[in-house]
Design a protein around this motif. Structure first.
Motif, PDB file in Angstrom:
ATOM      1  N   SER A 129     -22.078  -5.056 -14.258  1.00  0.00           N
ATOM      2  CA  SER A 129     -22.081  -6.443 -13.799  1.00  0.00           C
ATOM      3  C   SER A 129     -21.672  -6.571 -12.339  1.00  0.00           C
ATOM      4  N   SER A 130     -20.851  -5.625 -11.867  1.00  0.00           N
ATOM      5  CA  SER A 130     -20.382  -5.687 -10.471  1.00  0.00           C
ATOM      6  C   SER A 130     -21.403  -5.132  -9.491  1.00  0.00           C
ATOM      7  N   GLY A 131     -22.537  -4.651 -10.010  1.00  0.00           N
ATOM      8  CA  GLY A 131     -23.581  -4.144  -9.122  1.00  0.00           C
ATOM      9  C   GLY A 131     -23.412  -2.698  -8.747  1.00  0.00           C
ATOM     10  N   SER A 132     -22.622  -1.941  -9.500  1.00  0.00           N
ATOM     11  CA  SER A 132     -22.444  -0.521  -9.218  1.00  0.00           C
ATOM     12  C   SER A 132     -23.770   0.210  -9.404  1.00  0.00           C
ATOM     13  N   ASP A 133     -23.834   1.428  -8.887  1.00  0.00           N
ATOM     14  CA  ASP A 133     -25.044   2.235  -8.987  1.00  0.00           C
ATOM     15  C   ASP A 133     -25.301   2.552 -10.453  1.00  0.00           C
ATOM     16  N   ILE A 134     -26.340   1.943 -11.019  1.00  0.00           N
ATOM     17  CA  ILE A 134     -26.547   1.977 -12.462  1.00  0.00           C
ATOM     18  C   ILE A 134     -27.732   2.858 -12.819  1.00  0.00           C
ATOM     19  N   SER A 135     -27.574   3.620 -13.884  1.00  0.00           N
ATOM     20  CA  SER A 135     -28.699   4.355 -14.454  1.00  0.00           C
ATOM     21  C   SER A 135     -29.024   3.707 -15.798  1.00  0.00           C
ATOM     22  N   TYR A 136     -30.155   3.017 -15.855  1.00  0.00           N
ATOM     23  CA  TYR A 136     -30.531   2.276 -17.051  1.00  0.00           C
ATOM     24  C   TYR A 136     -31.195   3.190 -18.078  1.00  0.00           C
ATOM     25  N   SER A 137     -31.268   2.721 -19.307  1.00  0.00           N
ATOM     26  CA  SER A 137     -32.055   3.405 -20.325  1.00  0.00           C
ATOM     27  C   SER A 137     -33.440   2.770 -20.353  1.00  0.00           C
ATOM     28  N   LEU A 138     -34.379   3.442 -21.005  1.00  0.00           N
ATOM     29  CA  LEU A 138     -35.726   2.895 -21.125  1.00  0.00           C
ATOM     30  C   LEU A 138     -35.695   1.552 -21.846  1.00  0.00           C
ATOM     31  N   GLU A 139     -34.880   1.456 -22.888  1.00  0.00           N
ATOM     32  CA  GLU A 139     -34.792   0.189 -23.622  1.00  0.00           C
ATOM     33  C   GLU A 139     -34.222  -0.922 -22.761  1.00  0.00           C
ATOM     34  N   ASP A 140     -33.260  -0.581 -21.882  1.00  0.00           N
ATOM     35  CA  ASP A 140     -32.712  -1.585 -20.969  1.00  0.00           C
ATOM     36  C   ASP A 140     -33.820  -2.158 -20.091  1.00  0.00           C
ATOM     37  N   LEU A 141     -34.640  -1.281 -19.546  1.00  0.00           N
ATOM     38  CA  LEU A 141     -35.724  -1.733 -18.663  1.00  0.00           C
ATOM     39  C   LEU A 141     -36.761  -2.540 -19.432  1.00  0.00           C
ATOM     40  N   GLN A 142     -37.035  -2.135 -20.660  1.00  0.00           N
ATOM     41  CA  GLN A 142     -37.996  -2.884 -21.466  1.00  0.00           C
ATOM     42  C   GLN A 142     -37.490  -4.280 -21.814  1.00  0.00           C
ATOM     43  N   LEU A 143     -36.162  -4.449 -21.814  1.00  0.00           N
ATOM     44  CA  LEU A 143     -35.581  -5.775 -22.028  1.00  0.00           C
ATOM     45  C   LEU A 143     -35.748  -6.679 -20.814  1.00  0.00           C
ATOM     46  N   GLY A 144     -36.025  -6.064 -19.669  1.00  0.00           N
ATOM     47  CA  GLY A 144     -36.248  -6.849 -18.467  1.00  0.00           C
ATOM     48  C   GLY A 144     -35.083  -6.911 -17.507  1.00  0.00           C
ATOM     49  N   VAL A 145     -34.154  -5.955 -17.582  1.00  0.00           N
ATOM     50  CA  VAL A 145     -32.983  -6.006 -16.697  1.00  0.00           C
ATOM     51  C   VAL A 145     -33.361  -5.823 -15.231  1.00  0.00           C
ATOM     52  N   LYS A 146     -34.520  -5.247 -14.972  1.00  0.00           N
ATOM     53  CA  LYS A 146     -35.002  -5.111 -13.593  1.00  0.00           C
ATOM     54  C   LYS A 146     -36.369  -5.766 -13.426  1.00  0.00           C
ATOM     55  N   GLY A 147     -36.609  -6.828 -14.208  1.00  0.00           N
ATOM     56  CA  GLY A 147     -37.871  -7.537 -14.128  1.00  0.00           C
ATOM     57  C   GLY A 147     -38.870  -7.036 -15.162  1.00  0.00           C
ATOM     58  N   GLU A 148     -40.013  -7.682 -15.208  1.00  0.00           N
ATOM     59  CA  GLU A 148     -41.054  -7.345 -16.169  1.00  0.00           C
ATOM     60  C   GLU A 148     -41.586  -5.946 -15.877  1.00  0.00           C
ATOM     61  N   LEU A 149     -41.404  -5.043 -16.828  1.00  0.00           N
ATOM     62  CA  LEU A 149     -41.712  -3.631 -16.610  1.00  0.00           C
ATOM     63  C   LEU A 149     -43.216  -3.368 -16.592  1.00  0.00           C
ATOM     64  N   THR A 150     -43.970  -4.174 -17.305  1.00  0.00           N
ATOM     65  CA  THR A 150     -45.408  -3.921 -17.377  1.00  0.00           C
ATOM     66  C   THR A 150     -46.138  -4.357 -16.112  1.00  0.00           C
ATOM     67  N   LYS A 151     -45.445  -5.071 -15.233  1.00  0.00           N
ATOM     68  CA  LYS A 151     -46.066  -5.527 -13.992  1.00  0.00           C
ATOM     69  C   LYS A 151     -45.442  -4.822 -12.798  1.00  0.00           C
ATOM     70  N   LEU A 152     -46.250  -4.503 -11.797  1.00  0.00           N
ATOM     71  CA  LEU A 152     -45.750  -3.899 -10.567  1.00  0.00           C
ATOM     72  C   LEU A 152     -44.952  -4.935  -9.781  1.00  0.00           C
ATOM     73  N   SER A 153     -43.839  -4.520  -9.235  1.00  0.00           N
ATOM     74  CA  SER A 153     -42.995  -5.392  -8.419  1.00  0.00           C
ATOM     75  C   SER A 153     -42.727  -4.680  -7.103  1.00  0.00           C
ATOM     76  N   GLN A 154     -43.344  -5.140  -6.049  1.00  0.00           N
ATOM     77  CA  GLN A 154     -43.318  -4.457  -4.765  1.00  0.00           C
ATOM     78  C   GLN A 154     -41.891  -4.155  -4.299  1.00  0.00           C
ATOM     79  N   GLY A 155     -41.618  -2.874  -4.039  1.00  0.00           N
ATOM     80  CA  GLY A 155     -40.309  -2.465  -3.536  1.00  0.00           C
ATOM     81  C   GLY A 155     -39.246  -2.293  -4.605  1.00  0.00           C
ATOM     82  N   ARG A 156     -39.604  -2.396  -5.878  1.00  0.00           N
ATOM     83  CA  ARG A 156     -38.609  -2.224  -6.950  1.00  0.00           C
ATOM     84  C   ARG A 156     -38.218  -0.747  -7.050  1.00  0.00           C
ATOM     85  N   ARG A 157     -36.920  -0.502  -7.124  1.00  0.00           N
ATOM     86  CA  ARG A 157     -36.389   0.859  -7.314  1.00  0.00           C
ATOM     87  C   ARG A 157     -35.231   0.779  -8.289  1.00  0.00           C
TER      88      ARG A 157
END
Length: 784
Positions: free
Chosen positions: A274-302
């Motif tokens: 929550s504090s914005g530390s350097d996070i390593s997500y799981s695949l399920e986390d990303l599929q939930l949308g924690v870094k935006g919609e995974l099925t769509k390209l998001s320019q500059g997303r890392r």
């Protein structure tokens, strides 16, 4: 479902005996046999009776009654409930009788489902019973309001079976639950179970915990807990809410402490995320949308992520997902996977964000997943890795990934054409150490011009404790009957002899392999030497007066830097401090390290050695003033191999002229690979300052990928040293820091003159190498 070794509330003797023979709790055949012997009417409860959980469970379920379509308060209907791994427990029947009529039960045992259906078909006609594997359910997404698990997860999580089945089951639970649906899990909350359960319900879930107020089974020291996870409509991270009165826990110390430890650890992780530390997500986390919609390209997303693990694959992979920052029309690939071999993972190009974006651009992929291998993948071939990765990376493809399009796999070459292991040893201090000979696909332009060859060979000292850190690297050559240096031909042969210091003779003595000490292969070694430019006028003055300059190097490695310094600046008196005697043996036997009167090694702790130097420097300064009166030099004692102080010739009482810290860290949790954290503590830096001579130079090889750590070290050194300089090596994580206690011997704008002076002081067989060091020195900058 149940768990091996956890028995019913009041088991009979025959039940105990049957449980002993049940064996694998994930075996359908074993459960069919169990339920056949038990019979239809002999219900079997795991962990808790209905009276133990009735109040808490009904309270939770009463809040889950949903409104009918007319949305009137009088039209509330019971929630749709799923009971996976139902067995012949009376839990579902009790729920039905309490007014929760929409209950679906599943179990993979045909025997028990048939028995339960016959037992309830008349009295509870609305109850549904289906033969189904709980790890692969045949239900639509978001089909249920509540999933109630009574020991099922625990049964799937036998330690010897690993987390694979448990992970598959929880993924199914998450899939079949509606938004705001609840997963109610009755569990003994063992550490390995919580280690899967808590991270699985991290993003997009609210979690709370309850203690069931009873003693469990025939083991009064074990207690049942109720974990409730509610499916949130947002991806906000929530802290786990504990509704457990910890002071009233009467279970065993290990179970209670394990539970609290797991909660604290998970909540701390959630706070860091929550504090914005350097996070390593799981695949399920990303599929939930924690870094935006995974099925769509998001320019500059890392984003960093962990692929695999927890039973979903053979290996676990540290990865980075990158969506191209700029539109390239056309992209060569919509999606690609780039594999980085272990021995290149530390390179700037693959370890830094800036470097990773360069890889994306060169790959011309709209989305690139960079997979960084480590020592855990050493046992597998690249075909095995690709086969293991394929189903994992498929889930990260933008758009639909079931169109049959093959995902391209790219790989960074490890740059090695040939590798031969020369020696392996396990040191009590350093851990596994490997000496290996390698032939690179490409070599440095300077050395290839200096010593033309198609296949130059290098000998490397590798510390496995630092993910395969190449601690030292030396050029290997063949000495053909003393006719000069020529190229390496074929594989090298070890020069080690069982007699210490002796050289093993080959049958063809005209082609004896040896280390070439007039070449520094490591760029950071060149960087360390280039810093001598800062005291070049002092070095020049000492050379003209034929006065020895004292140098202390903490960290021997393969002994390449001390040997190089010894040969190119012959008026240096060099003392090397090395903690591990195994390293000294390797340097002598495999890297041609030789001591003499001006190059000595002390087996000692580096920090204690420097502290002793400070004590004796202060003592001898007082002796010089009060006894000699003429400020003449006296000898300063130094620690010998036994840690006892003994005199060292040619070290001035004024202090050490050059002090170099070149050691790796056995604990990288501080954020540094080099040096160990103690070497940059303020107390040690103050000791160094007091140990240096008036014109003394302090040099630290700093290796860290953390900007915060680098800034912290620089801040500490600025507070201690009057002047601080730095050298950031290109495309390398190494930063060399140079501290001076007094005004530098050079003024602003005079670096060029100082670098030329350093070049003239270096006595090398090949002038081109001197120029390379001079060019590196010109990149040194003053830290403001």
């Amino acid at each position: 479902m149940g768990k091996k070794g956890k028995q019913p509330q009041h088991p009979s003797k025959s039940t105990d005996q049957l449980l002993e023979t049940l064996g694998d709790f994930t075996s359908k055949e074993n459960w069919d046999k169990f339920f056949t012997i038990r019979g239809t009417d002999d219900s079997f409860e795991w962990y808790a009776e209905w009276t133990d959980i009735q109040e808490s469970l009904i309270s939770i379920l009463s809040g889950d009654r949903v409104a009918a379509d007319d949305d009137s308060s009088s039209s509330l209907i019971p929630p749709r409930i799923l009971v996976p791994g139902c067995g012949n427990s009376q839990l579902s029947e009790n729920l039905y009788d309490a007014g929760f009529k929409d209950v679906t039960n599943i179990d993979f045992s045909k025997v028990v489902i048939s028995d339960m259906l016959r037992r309830n078909v008349r009295e509870r006609p609305g109850m549904r019973w289906r033969v189904m594997d709980m790890t692969s359910m045949q239900f639509e997404d978001e089909a249920f309001d509540v999933v109630i698990d009574k020991g099922g997860l625990d049964a799937l999580m036998e330690p010897e079976l690993g987390p694979k089945l448990g992970s598959q089951y929880l993924s199914e639970v998450k899939r079949v639950l509606k938004p705001h649906g609840k997963f109610i899990c009755l569990t003994l909350a063992e550490f390995h179970v919580l280690g899967l359960l808590l991270p699985k319900f991290r993003f997009g879930w609210k979690m709370s915990s309850y203690a069931i107020p009873h003693k469990t089974s025939s083991k009064p020291n074990l207690r049942t807990f109720m974990m409730v996870a509610e499916k949130d409509t947002s991806i906000v991270l929530h802290q786990i809410e504990s509704l457990i009165d910890h002071s009233s826990l009467d279970c065993g110390g290990n179970q209670a402490s394990g539970l609290l430890e797991a909660f604290d650890k998970e909540n701390q992780t959630r706070r860091e995320y929550s504090s914005g530390s350097d996070i390593s997500y799981s695949l399920e986390d990303l599929q939930l949308g924690v870094k935006g919609e995974l099925t769509k390209l998001s320019q500059g997303r890392r984003c960093q992520l962990t692929l695999g693990g927890q039973g979903s694959s053979r290996f676990c992979y540290k990865s980075v997902l990158l969506d191209a920052r700029e539109e390239m029309v056309p992209f060569s690939y919509q999606y690609g996977v780039f594999i980085v071999p272990k021995n290149r993972a530390h390179e700037w190009l693959f370890s830094s964000e800036e470097g990773q974006w360069m890889v994306v651009e060169s790959s011309k992929a709209a989305r690139l997943v960079m997979v960084i291998l480590d020592s855990s993948h050493t046992i597998a071939s690249m075909d095995d890795i690709q086969k293991d990765l394929s189903p994992l990376v498929k889930e990260l493809a933008p758009g639909k990934h079931d169109d049959g399009t093959q995902i391209p796999f790219m790989m960074a070459s490890d740059g090695i054409k040939q590798r031969t292991t020369v020696h392996q040893v396990i040191s009590p201090s350093t851990g596994p150490i490997t000496v290996e000979d390698v032939v690179y696909e490409h070599v440095d332009v300077v050395v290839s011009c200096l010593l033309p060859s198609r296949d130059l060979m290098f000998r490397r000292l590798v510390f496995q404790r630092s993910e395969g850190l190449v601690q030292s690297e030396a050029l290997l050559l063949v000495d053909e009957s003393s006719q000069g240096v020529t190229e390496v031909e074929g594989k090298t042969r070890s020069t080690k002899s069982k007699k210490k210091g002796a050289r093993k003779q080959n049958k063809d003595s005209s082609k004896e392999v040896k280390v070439y000490h007039d070449y520094l292969a490591s760029s950071y070694h060149m960087g360390i030497l280039s810093g001598f430019m800062l005291i070049s006028s002092y070095l020049e003055s000492s050379a003209s007066l034929e006065r020895m300059v004292s140098a202390v190097v903490v960290g021997l490695g393969a002994g390449l830097l001390p040997m190089f310094l010894h040969q190119c600046i012959q008026f240096l008196n060099i003392e090397v401090v090395e903690l591990d005697p195994v390293i000294l043996g390797i340097a002598r036997d495999y890297f041609g390290f030789i001591e003499d009167k001006n190059l000595k090694v002390h087996i000692a702790d580096g920090i204690e050695f420097i502290r002793d130097l400070k004590k004796f420097a202060a003592h001898d300064k007082m002796t010089t003033i009060h006894e000699n009166g003429d400020n003449s030099c006296t000898t300063i004692p130094s620690p010998n191999e036994s840690g006892i102080v003994s005199p060292s010739e040619s070290r001035n009482s004024d202090g050490v002229d050059i002090l170099i810290i070149d050691v790796d860290s056995s604990d990288s949790s501080f954020g540094m690979t080099c040096p160990a954290a103690d070497f940059v503590e303020e107390s040690f830096l103050l000791t160094v300052r007091d140990t240096l001579s008036k014109r003394g130079l302090f040099i630290v090889n700093l290796v860290s990928r953390s900007t915060t750590v680098k800034d912290m070290v620089i801040s500490r050194m600025k507070a201690v040293f009057s002047h601080l300089f730095s050298l950031q090596l290109e495309e390398d994580v190494n930063m060399i820091l140079f501290g001076l206690c007094s005004e530098p011997c050079i003024r602003d704008g005079c670096f060029l003159e100082a670098t030329d002076r350093l070049g003239k002081l270096l006595k090398l067989k090949h002038p081109e190498r001197s120029q390379n060091i001079v060019d590196t020195a010109k990149k040194i900058k003053c830290v403001q």
